[in-house]
Design an enzyme around this catalytic site. Sequence first.
Site, mmCIF file in Angstrom:
data_model
loop_
_atom_site.group_PDB
_atom_site.id
_atom_site.type_symbol
_atom_site.label_atom_id
_atom_site.label_comp_id
_atom_site.label_asym_id
_atom_site.label_seq_id
_atom_site.Cartn_x
_atom_site.Cartn_y
_atom_site.Cartn_z
ATOM 1 N N ARG A 269 -2.205 3.762 -0.885
ATOM 2 C CA ARG A 269 -1.813 3.204 -2.179
ATOM 3 C C ARG A 269 -2.780 2.088 -2.503
ATOM 4 N NH1 ARG A 269 3.111 0.009 -1.321
ATOM 5 N NH2 ARG A 269 1.685 -1.736 -1.590
ATOM 6 N N HIS A 273 2.710 -2.135 -4.790
ATOM 7 C CA HIS A 273 3.859 -1.216 -4.916
ATOM 8 C C HIS A 273 4.197 -0.982 -6.389
ATOM 9 C CE1 HIS A 273 7.891 0.402 -4.520
ATOM 10 N NE2 HIS A 273 8.409 -0.669 -5.078
ATOM 11 N N TYR A 282 0.434 -8.933 2.294
ATOM 12 C CA TYR A 282 0.647 -8.135 3.495
ATOM 13 C C TYR A 282 -0.525 -7.259 3.893
ATOM 14 C CZ TYR A 282 2.205 -4.900 -0.196
ATOM 15 O OH TYR A 282 2.292 -4.141 -1.324
#
Lengths: 372, 341
Positions: A269, A273, A282
């Site tokens: 990805r 998100h 992260y």
Amino acid sequence: MTSSVDAEVRGGDFLLPSAAPVQLIDQAGRLVPGSGDGGYLLPDGARLLEAYRQLVIGRRVNDQAGALVRQGRMAVYPSSHGQEACQVAAALCLGDEDWLFPTYRDTVAVIARGVEPVGVFELLRGSWHSGYDPYEHKVATQATPLATQLLHAVGVAHAAKLKGEDTVVLALCGDGATSEGDFHEALNFAAVFHVPAVFLVQNNEYAISVPLRHQSVAPSLAHKAVGYGMPGERVDGNDVAAVLAVLGHAVERARQGGGPSLVEAHTYRMQAHTNADDATRYRSDDEVKAWLARDPLSRMQAYLSGAGLLTPEEEASIAAAAEDMARVLRDGLNAEPRLDPTELFRHVYAEQTPQLREQEALLRDELSREEA
Amino acid sequence: MTAVTEAPAATAGQQLTFAKALTTALADAMEADPRVVVFGEDVGPLGGVFRITDGLTRRFGEERCFDTPLAESGIVGMAVGMAMNGMKPVVEMQFDAFAYPAFEQVVSHVAKMRNRTKGHVSLPMVIRIPYGGGIGGVEHHCDSSEAYYAHTPGLTVLAPATVADAYAMLREAIEYPDPVVFLEPKKLYWSKDTVELDALRAPGEPRIGRAVIAREGTDATLITYGPSMPTALAAADAAAAEGRSLQVVDLRSLVPFDDETVTAAVRSTGRAVVVAEASGFASVASEIVARVQERCFHSLAAPVRRVTGFDIPFPAPKLEKYHLPGVDRILDAVDDLQWED
């Protein structure tokens, strides 16, 4: 009910995925030597060109959707930038009578399947329904809860089997969803009832912020298939040729009565998100950059150009199609949605209950006083 | 909607248990419509732990009535897909508290599919749940879980109490265009009544959404459903012996709720007690009380009372009699309805 005789007779070895993800075209756009040896054949030029066309359109959909969120035209958008190869292949490997069960991140697959694109964004723009008729293109609503739709896919496949139809159902989920109980129940039911279903896990390394190592320490997600008595396979999810070949094989196997299988596509990805997420908390820029080199679009462009399948004229036509799609989305989503609050009572039940009739009347009365 | 009084049992009828009425309804529905399929845990050759699906696999084959892996979310989730694809699944949750693993499927998908697809996808499916106490069951086998379902928009929730309703309402539920949670009071499975099956098989007045006056009375109204119905009728008998005439309303259908019948009944007596096994706090009984107070305030001679289970986990077999609404507790509540004022 029937179960896989093969599994009983031959033991579990044949169910194991390949040691490394299947790849047909490498990240530089070169044909992988010996790639046809594993039984997965390179799709023909016309199919690869169509896939590339959909990749470019899909990337444009992602970019345009992101822009529309920033402009306040949509509430939220879960980007599939970087995962277009998985999603395009998912749409292209199915026949008209087959079913696709997408998640909220599979907008590109839904649009590539032919669903009217503005409708696909209906929920994300803040409306109350899924925006399209699932029966029209045999595309279920985009599932927001994780893994629950996999069981619906099994049910559609089981009904098709009982009715004697040769429908195949392809169900999508992400790596995080493999931790859900419904993932387990769906794969187990599919195997026990030997239904024509294919499960595609897009392993994009993260469930929002949580990396795969916190979801599972299985050798691979595809290995989980063995426990259900179905074959698992791993594929380079950024190689649309490989995903097409592997999914095509799985779909054909299911159609011939061979039962369900699990495909894990390794992808990434590239964006957060959703627009509401901050991926820098992260993961590192270096990690993201490393995946840039494995981009699904650039490698197909390099391969097709090198093979003489992609002319400058063709490229221009594809770019124009992508811009057309972007324009359709802009025009559709820039128009204010026509929201009728009283519609909220219309489809809760086939026949409205007396209580809902009362409540609708109350809202209508409030609305009429607002207007007055 | 109008109040319907149950006709007296026809003399030409046959005696059936509640359980047998359900089995007959399933068989008749499967006979009438090849899209009806029955599945769940142990429902195949065994016929279910309560034998409600007895004989169905033998008669219709294992494609029409089959055992599944032991996974309730899987059962309900698969039913959703089968209903999407032209079937009419009737699934069994083995016991009330064993239905909870399916809760997400029920609440997020079964209940919402029609709305979420703007009416394009309807889910004609029935989730049968043996429910309630009174059978000396061990833990997790006696829950009254109706409030969870009744609170969820999109679900139709039924709780029949008579043999005739067991048959007719299950047939109607299977024909219904929307998903139905069909709550079967376990303690009534072995209750018997004489019913005329041929009459029940003929098309009749819908029962979903319609309460019935199970017993006429003039002094106060007991409003109840499912496993508490016989208790309420027994209380009315006892009250009659003491000179007090109690009307009993059998709701049958919790959702849709029949405000009209309930309201007319309470207005006719001016006093009401709601009786239900489930714990009272935030319960269906609470909702009924609220609705009655809102609609009947000026007809009421006393506040509407509740007699429900206590707000405790369902007790062990030897203690359940203290928890469940009994005749005496109902009569005490009736006595409290300000008769002297």
